[in-house]
Design a protein around this motif. Sequence first.
Motif, PDB file in Angstrom:
ATOM      1  N   ASN A  18      44.259  25.526  16.635  1.00 26.22           N
ATOM      2  CA  ASN A  18      43.261  24.884  15.731  1.00 26.22           C
ATOM      3  C   ASN A  18      42.102  25.775  14.988  1.00 26.22           C
ATOM      4  N   GLY A  19      42.305  26.949  15.574  1.00 29.45           N
ATOM      5  CA  GLY A  19      41.397  27.995  14.942  1.00 29.45           C
ATOM      6  C   GLY A  19      40.100  28.067  15.488  1.00 29.45           C
ATOM      7  N   LYS A  20      39.846  27.487  16.489  1.00 29.85           N
ATOM      8  CA  LYS A  20      38.427  27.598  17.315  1.00 29.85           C
ATOM      9  C   LYS A  20      38.537  28.826  18.336  1.00 29.85           C
ATOM     10  N   LEU A  21      39.580  29.424  18.445  1.00 27.31           N
ATOM     11  CA  LEU A  21      39.635  30.749  19.454  1.00 27.31           C
ATOM     12  C   LEU A  21      40.606  31.647  18.812  1.00 27.31           C
ATOM     13  N   LYS A  22      40.398  32.978  18.787  1.00 24.21           N
ATOM     14  CA  LYS A  22      41.575  33.886  18.488  1.00 24.21           C
ATOM     15  C   LYS A  22      41.750  34.899  19.850  1.00 24.21           C
ATOM     16  N   TRP A  23      43.178  35.346  19.787  1.00 22.87           N
ATOM     17  CA  TRP A  23      43.513  36.344  20.843  1.00 22.87           C
ATOM     18  C   TRP A  23      42.643  37.352  21.208  1.00 22.87           C
ATOM     19  N   ASP A  24      42.265  37.962  20.025  1.00 23.71           N
ATOM     20  CA  ASP A  24      41.284  38.919  20.210  1.00 23.71           C
ATOM     21  C   ASP A  24      39.790  38.878  20.347  1.00 23.71           C
ATOM     22  N   ASP A  25      39.431  37.753  20.513  1.00 18.06           N
ATOM     23  CA  ASP A  25      38.012  37.122  20.634  1.00 18.06           C
ATOM     24  C   ASP A  25      37.518  37.884  22.019  1.00 18.06           C
ATOM     25  N   LYS A  26      36.389  38.235  22.200  1.00 19.96           N
ATOM     26  CA  LYS A  26      35.797  38.726  23.319  1.00 19.96           C
ATOM     27  C   LYS A  26      35.072  37.806  24.268  1.00 19.96           C
ATOM     28  N   VAL A  27      35.445  38.018  25.537  1.00 23.50           N
ATOM     29  CA  VAL A  27      35.076  36.970  26.607  1.00 23.50           C
ATOM     30  C   VAL A  27      33.969  37.904  27.263  1.00 23.50           C
ATOM     31  N   THR A  28      33.016  37.735  27.895  1.00 20.08           N
ATOM     32  CA  THR A  28      32.056  38.273  28.685  1.00 20.08           C
ATOM     33  C   THR A  28      31.919  37.754  30.002  1.00 20.08           C
ATOM     34  N   ILE A  29      32.253  38.594  31.072  1.00 19.59           N
ATOM     35  CA  ILE A  29      32.317  37.999  32.255  1.00 19.59           C
ATOM     36  C   ILE A  29      31.083  37.772  32.926  1.00 19.59           C
ATOM     37  N   SER A  30      30.902  36.341  33.340  1.00 19.60           N
ATOM     38  CA  SER A  30      29.888  35.834  34.125  1.00 19.60           C
ATOM     39  C   SER A  30      29.909  36.626  35.690  1.00 19.60           C
ATOM     40  N   ASP A  31      28.353  36.452  36.272  1.00 20.87           N
ATOM     41  CA  ASP A  31      28.400  36.543  37.801  1.00 20.87           C
ATOM     42  C   ASP A  31      29.441  35.897  38.279  1.00 20.87           C
ATOM     43  N   TYR A  32      29.654  34.403  38.059  1.00 18.84           N
ATOM     44  CA  TYR A  32      30.691  33.655  38.954  1.00 18.84           C
ATOM     45  C   TYR A  32      31.920  33.930  38.672  1.00 18.84           C
ATOM     46  N   ALA A  33      32.417  34.257  37.627  1.00 14.60           N
ATOM     47  CA  ALA A  33      33.746  34.787  37.238  1.00 14.60           C
ATOM     48  C   ALA A  33      33.939  36.097  38.129  1.00 14.60           C
ATOM     49  N   HIS A  34      33.039  36.965  37.890  1.00  9.96           N
ATOM     50  CA  HIS A  34      33.283  38.283  38.691  1.00  9.96           C
ATOM     51  C   HIS A  34      33.290  38.298  40.333  1.00  9.96           C
ATOM     52  N   GLU A  35      32.372  37.476  40.638  1.00  8.46           N
ATOM     53  CA  GLU A  35      32.236  37.271  42.182  1.00  8.46           C
ATOM     54  C   GLU A  35      33.748  36.764  42.732  1.00  8.46           C
ATOM     55  N   VAL A  36      34.179  35.714  42.114  1.00 10.50           N
ATOM     56  CA  VAL A  36      35.501  35.138  42.425  1.00 10.50           C
ATOM     57  C   VAL A  36      36.906  36.106  42.083  1.00 10.50           C
ATOM     58  N   SER A  37      36.374  37.134  41.287  1.00 13.20           N
ATOM     59  CA  SER A  37      37.810  38.023  40.853  1.00 13.20           C
ATOM     60  C   SER A  37      37.754  39.207  41.855  1.00 13.20           C
ATOM     61  N   GLN A  38      36.562  39.265  42.557  1.00 16.49           N
ATOM     62  CA  GLN A  38      36.638  40.441  43.593  1.00 16.49           C
ATOM     63  C   GLN A  38      37.207  40.161  44.742  1.00 16.49           C
ATOM     64  N   ASP A  39      37.564  38.983  45.134  1.00 16.04           N
ATOM     65  CA  ASP A  39      38.395  38.457  46.408  1.00 16.04           C
ATOM     66  C   ASP A  39      39.700  38.749  46.051  1.00 16.04           C
TER      67      ASP A  39
END
Length: 446
Positions: free
Chosen positions: A82-103
């Motif tokens: 529906n055009g509200k998001l694009k594949w090349d849009d940037k996502v900034t990693i939050s503290d929460y996403a970062h901490e989970v991703s390190q496990d």
Amino acid sequence: MNKFFKRMSTAFLAVTVAASGIFVSPKVSLAAGEPDVNANAAMAIEASTGKILYKKNSDQLMGIASMTKTMDEYLLFERINNGKLKWDDKVTISDYAHEVSQDRTLSNVPLRNGEKYTVKELYEAMAIYSANGAAIALAEKIAGSEAKFVEMMNKKATQLKLGKHKFVNATGLNNSDLKGKEQVGSKNDENQMTAQGMALLAKKLIQKYPDVLKTASITKKDFRPNTSDRIAMSNWNWLLPGLIYGRKGVDGLKTGTTDYAGMCLTATAQQNGMRVITVVLHANGGKGKGSHNSARFDETNKMLDYAFNNFKVMDVESKKAAVKNPATIDVSKGKSGTADLVTAEAAKLVVPKATDKPQLDKKVILDKKEVEAPVKGGTEVGNLTIKLKGGDNLGYIDGSQTAKVPVVTKETIEEANWFVSMLHSIGSFFSGIGSYVADGVMGWFN
């Protein structure tokens, strides 16, 4: 004479044995029995029709683990579409996403805190490698927070009529794995669905957003290649061709594993023009033989073998075919008093593989007895239901027991002008008078 009868008896016995051999020959096409799927719950459907081919405890609410990410994918593709998001849009990693991703005891690609990644990078990590930190980052990008994304998940599940469900996070992990940052539910909550709900979600995802299979079928890919963050991702769906239990035709969809949910798999494969979707929840069910890692693939293979060995999809009605009983619908205030009825699309049924000319039960069900002019050609007025005579009782994934094809008007019926309408009214009047007189005359003789 005795020798003659003896020889005749021997010959007759030989012919009898040979003849009986014809009827027990393995070449005769007989459908095999249903598979014995060793799992707490399971389901197999044909994708284009939604025909249920096998089910076991399919309506029981159970853990789905990382198969949750099929709902993430549905919501992501919906936003892209529906055009509200694009594949090349940037996502900034939050503290929460970062901490989970390190496990790294969980499925993850390590993400840098505050770093920007593209939607496509995170989507591929989630779809191929089941990366949990990536799933959280996408949820936050789409909804602003995981809690709001979970609201979207539950709302979409209701909208898609997936049946009983419970979403508490975007990953499918137990909330206890979220580093104390769970936002919905209690500490030990997990996502739950039924096998039927999972199969229906997979069907809707594949049909509406078929590009999902382009990623789901990737066996190996590097995350952030040519950087110090490079991670070699290998797909956990080991049924994909080229992997450990590779099977021809498999091109998706999603695995899942937690202590609560057990070994789970939603798979899909295409063979000879037929696509099958299977779901296994908690393979082995805590009992039975087989490797813990291979169980979900072994049980899935049972259903795929059963489906492809015993069934096929057959065209049983063409598009714009005339229907019967009724063949027309009444039209009021029109230049014609009736409109012919035809099918809006072709109809397909799943039939036993040896079937050449299936015996069918067909029934036209109209929404109402009459429509008012003007009526455009192609106006939907009901359905044609079709089922095999003596068919099974498993029905369809949407809960119906028959295939349905919309019935529409064949031609446009224009509104009659005042003169024709007057003639129709006069005709109706005299028809009524005639009936009244006839009834009165008949009354004289009663």
